[in-house]
Write a protein that holds these residues in place. Structure first.
Motif, PDB file in Angstrom:
ATOM      1  N   GLY A  22      67.386 -40.820  -0.437  1.00  0.00           N
ATOM      2  CA  GLY A  22      68.459 -40.677   0.392  1.00  0.00           C
ATOM      3  C   GLY A  22      69.813 -41.619   0.424  1.00  0.00           C
ATOM      4  N   PRO A  46      61.272 -47.949  -0.456  1.00  0.00           N
ATOM      5  CA  PRO A  46      61.609 -48.972  -1.357  1.00  0.00           C
ATOM      6  C   PRO A  46      60.748 -50.430  -1.272  1.00  0.00           C
ATOM      7  N   TYR A  69      61.135 -34.035   8.384  1.00  0.00           N
ATOM      8  CA  TYR A  69      62.290 -33.404   7.672  1.00  0.00           C
ATOM      9  C   TYR A  69      62.490 -33.798   6.207  1.00  0.00           C
ATOM     10  N   THR A  72      66.790 -47.380  -2.511  1.00  0.00           N
ATOM     11  CA  THR A  72      66.197 -46.359  -1.831  1.00  0.00           C
ATOM     12  C   THR A  72      64.910 -45.824  -2.239  1.00  0.00           C
ATOM     13  N   GLY A  73      64.326 -44.574  -1.649  1.00  0.00           N
ATOM     14  CA  GLY A  73      63.210 -44.137  -2.101  1.00  0.00           C
ATOM     15  C   GLY A  73      62.844 -42.577  -1.700  1.00  0.00           C
ATOM     16  N   GLY A  74      61.452 -42.394  -1.593  1.00  0.00           N
ATOM     17  CA  GLY A  74      60.378 -43.130  -1.033  1.00  0.00           C
ATOM     18  C   GLY A  74      60.810 -44.246  -0.007  1.00  0.00           C
ATOM     19  N   ASN A  85      69.874 -45.362  10.752  1.00  0.00           N
ATOM     20  CA  ASN A  85      69.938 -44.032  10.725  1.00  0.00           C
ATOM     21  C   ASN A  85      69.146 -43.114  11.699  1.00  0.00           C
ATOM     22  N   SER A 144      65.752 -46.601   9.100  1.00  0.00           N
ATOM     23  CA  SER A 144      65.638 -45.180   9.530  1.00  0.00           C
ATOM     24  C   SER A 144      64.726 -45.377  11.066  1.00  0.00           C
ATOM     25  N   VAL A 187      67.954 -38.980  11.892  1.00  0.00           N
ATOM     26  CA  VAL A 187      68.051 -37.577  11.510  1.00  0.00           C
ATOM     27  C   VAL A 187      67.957 -36.899  12.860  1.00  0.00           C
ATOM     28  N   THR A 202      67.918 -49.018   1.897  1.00  0.00           N
ATOM     29  CA  THR A 202      67.562 -48.088   2.725  1.00  0.00           C
ATOM     30  C   THR A 202      66.221 -47.940   2.979  1.00  0.00           C
ATOM     31  N   THR A 203      65.676 -48.233   4.055  1.00  0.00           N
ATOM     32  CA  THR A 203      64.169 -48.726   4.469  1.00  0.00           C
ATOM     33  C   THR A 203      63.775 -48.067   5.838  1.00  0.00           C
ATOM     34  N   ASN A 204      62.398 -47.704   5.886  1.00  0.00           N
ATOM     35  CA  ASN A 204      62.036 -47.159   6.995  1.00  0.00           C
ATOM     36  C   ASN A 204      61.558 -48.242   8.022  1.00  0.00           C
ATOM     37  N   ILE A 262      72.708 -38.440  11.799  1.00  0.00           N
ATOM     38  CA  ILE A 262      72.733 -37.766  10.422  1.00  0.00           C
ATOM     39  C   ILE A 262      72.183 -36.154  10.852  1.00  0.00           C
ATOM     40  N   MET A 302      63.850 -34.548  -0.621  1.00  0.00           N
ATOM     41  CA  MET A 302      64.446 -35.943  -0.476  1.00  0.00           C
ATOM     42  C   MET A 302      63.757 -36.988  -0.486  1.00  0.00           C
TER      43      MET A 302
HETATM   44  N1  SAM Z   1      62.031 -44.519   3.234  1.00  0.00           N
HETATM   45  C1  SAM Z   1      63.541 -44.977   3.462  1.00  0.00           C
HETATM   46  C2  SAM Z   1      63.907 -44.686   4.902  1.00  0.00           C
HETATM   47  O1  SAM Z   1      63.108 -43.940   5.585  1.00  0.00           O
HETATM   48  O2  SAM Z   1      65.102 -44.795   5.058  1.00  0.00           O
HETATM   49  C3  SAM Z   1      64.470 -44.418   2.440  1.00  0.00           C
HETATM   50  C4  SAM Z   1      64.198 -43.121   1.977  1.00  0.00           C
HETATM   51  S1  SAM Z   1      64.695 -41.804   3.003  1.00  0.00           S
HETATM   52  C5  SAM Z   1      64.602 -40.447   2.004  1.00  0.00           C
HETATM   53  C6  SAM Z   1      66.651 -42.221   3.185  1.00  0.00           C
HETATM   54  C7  SAM Z   1      67.218 -41.516   4.286  1.00  0.00           C
HETATM   55  O3  SAM Z   1      67.245 -39.996   4.136  1.00  0.00           O
HETATM   56  C8  SAM Z   1      66.901 -41.615   5.543  1.00  0.00           C
HETATM   57  O4  SAM Z   1      67.623 -42.127   6.427  1.00  0.00           O
HETATM   58  C9  SAM Z   1      66.348 -40.441   5.977  1.00  0.00           C
HETATM   59  O5  SAM Z   1      66.208 -40.298   7.490  1.00  0.00           O
HETATM   60  C10 SAM Z   1      67.234 -39.538   5.234  1.00  0.00           C
HETATM   61  N2  SAM Z   1      66.542 -38.083   4.926  1.00  0.00           N
HETATM   62  C11 SAM Z   1      65.250 -37.824   4.549  1.00  0.00           C
HETATM   63  N3  SAM Z   1      65.294 -36.413   4.586  1.00  0.00           N
HETATM   64  C12 SAM Z   1      66.335 -35.875   5.348  1.00  0.00           C
HETATM   65  C13 SAM Z   1      66.761 -34.775   5.555  1.00  0.00           C
HETATM   66  N4  SAM Z   1      66.115 -33.483   5.468  1.00  0.00           N
HETATM   67  N5  SAM Z   1      68.196 -34.389   5.992  1.00  0.00           N
HETATM   68  C14 SAM Z   1      68.930 -35.540   6.084  1.00  0.00           C
HETATM   69  N6  SAM Z   1      68.540 -36.963   5.819  1.00  0.00           N
HETATM   70  C15 SAM Z   1      67.229 -36.835   5.527  1.00  0.00           C
END
Ligand code: SAM
Length: 374
Positions: free
Chosen positions: A374, A116, A73, A112-114, A205, A165, A207, A141-143, A234, A369
């Motif tokens: 995010g 981070p 996503y 956040t990032g990418g 989080n 996430s 999604v 926010t991190t994976n 989300i 994103m």
């Molecule tokens: N790498 C980190 C992570 O995975 O959390 C931080 C960056 S990520 C872009 C930040 C948040 O954006 C995450 O919680 C991710 O699930 C959410 N995200 C990314 N693409 C998305 C989308 N298309 N719709 C909703 N949330 C999204």
């Protein structure tokens, strides 16, 4: 002056003539070194406000466009367009902009990032952000993949709030969603490490994408009851690199509540603040809570208090902005802090009224994103 927006066409010099208040907390760099000037009398007493009257207090800083996951996503499985390193803002550049924004009323910052945690020096950056006058809340926010190694360092950096996430509890599905083999185990270990290190509360989080993980809603609710975590579902937004978003793939807030309620009855509870993105629910038996971030089915743009700074130094006033504001150019071409403050005022003034996802002529922005943060 609090709350009164200067005419965005005014230069800092004109603003100085409007007020004789003493300046608090802004530093200005000049060619002759780093010193305090009172160019912007009044700015420090003001908050960023857009033309609809929304005050801006929240900043998301994307510190890198690189990510070690390729979530379906979010990122393309085969990204070809990473920014060259020279185009990414340095830590010093991020800190300078952060200080200016703190002086303009930003109170909450999310790194956040990418991903981070991939960028070397991020922990020290967080520690320095936490020391900026005015920042009341610094989060990341991190994976979670690197948290087992880095949770302790984050505690030493002042324990920022951590959001991880986690889109599936099933290893095979997690791999399918992140397009990264054997990753669930590492992320679960990361959540454990964060909790053990004392990084509480840990937020998670999820999604939801129909057909991928919507059959796990109740399992996630069970997790929120069992573990000391704050869980946020989300809705999938049209910001994915593959352009595979379709309305039918969005699992709405209403569906999430309907899935959980028969198993664990929910009671809606008030948001912490009007600009909070999540609808909050507690379990009726008092054991834990969940949140739902529903930008598609229940947009909250009217209460939006956020701006975003991308890794390559662009200010975005909305996730779905079609236009961005190039701050890097200013930073790298000798602009004074006062000029940059003025630039932020002007950009925020133009903030979009809303994201338009539900309008018939909605167009997905080019930047996805992973490049926005995010
Ligand atoms: N790498 C980190 C992570 O995975 O959390 C931080 C960056 S990520 C872009 C930040 C948040 O954006 C995450 O919680 C991710 O699930 C959410 N995200 C990314 N693409 C998305 C989308 N298309 N719709 C909703 N949330 C999204």
């Amino acid at each position: 002056m609090r709350g009164r927006l200067p005419d965005p066409r005014l230069t800092p010099w004109a603003i100085r003539r409007l007020t004789d208040r003493p300046l608090r907390g802004l530093s200005f760099s000049t060619n002759s070194g780093y010193r305090r000037l009172d160019l912007l009398r009044g700015f420090a007493e003001m908050v960023l406000k857009d033309k609809f009257g929304r005050e801006i207090h929240d900043l998301r800083i994307s510190v890198t466009d690189r990510c070690n996951f390729s979530c379906i996503y979010c990122k393309s499985a085969d990204p070809k367009n990473y920014f060259p390193h020279r185009d990414l803002l340095s830590w010093e550049e991020f800190l300078r902009l952060s200080r200016i924004l703190a002086g303009l009323g930003i109170r909450k910052v999310r790194v956040t990032g990418g991903e981070p945690l991939l960028r070397s020096g991020v922990v020290d950056f967080i520690a320095r952000l936490r020391r900026i006058d005015g920042f009341e809340d610094v989060a990341i926010t991190t994976n979670g993949y690197l948290l087992p190694e880095m949770a302790g360092e984050l505690v030493a950096a002042g324990s920022p709030r951590v959001t991880v996430s986690l889109d599936s509890l099933d290893p095979a599905k997690f791999t399918r969603m992140t397009r990264t083999p054997r990753s669930l185990e590492k992320v679960m270990a990361g959540i454990d490490a964060a909790l053990e290190a004392g990084l509480k509360p840990v937020k998670v989080n999820i999604v939801l994408v129909r057909g991928f993980n919507d059959d796990e809603i109740v399992d996630f609710a069970r997790l929120a009851r069992k573990r000391d975590i704050v869980l946020r579902f989300i809705e999938f937004m049209p910001l994915d690199a593959d352009h595979s978003w379709k309305r039918e793939l969005v699992v709405t807030a209403r569906e999430i509540v309907a899935a959980i309620t028969p198993v664990f009855p929910l009671i809606e509870i008030p948001r912490h603040s009007p600009s909070e993105t999540a609808l909050r629910y507690r379990f009726a038996d008092g054991q834990g809570e969940i949140g739902i971030i529903a930008p598609v089915s229940i947009p909250f743009c009217g209460q939006c208090s956020r701006i975003r700074l991308t890794a390559d130094g662009k200010l975005r006033t909305c996730l779905f902005s079609m236009e961005e504001h190039d701050v890097r150019h200013l930073v790298r071409n000798g602009a004074m802090d006062s000029d940059i403050g003025q630039f932020f005022f002007n950009a925020v003034h133009q903030k979009e009224s809303g994201h338009r996802i539900n309008e018939p002529d909605f167009v997905q922005p080019d930047r996805t994103m992973v490049y926005i943060g995010g």
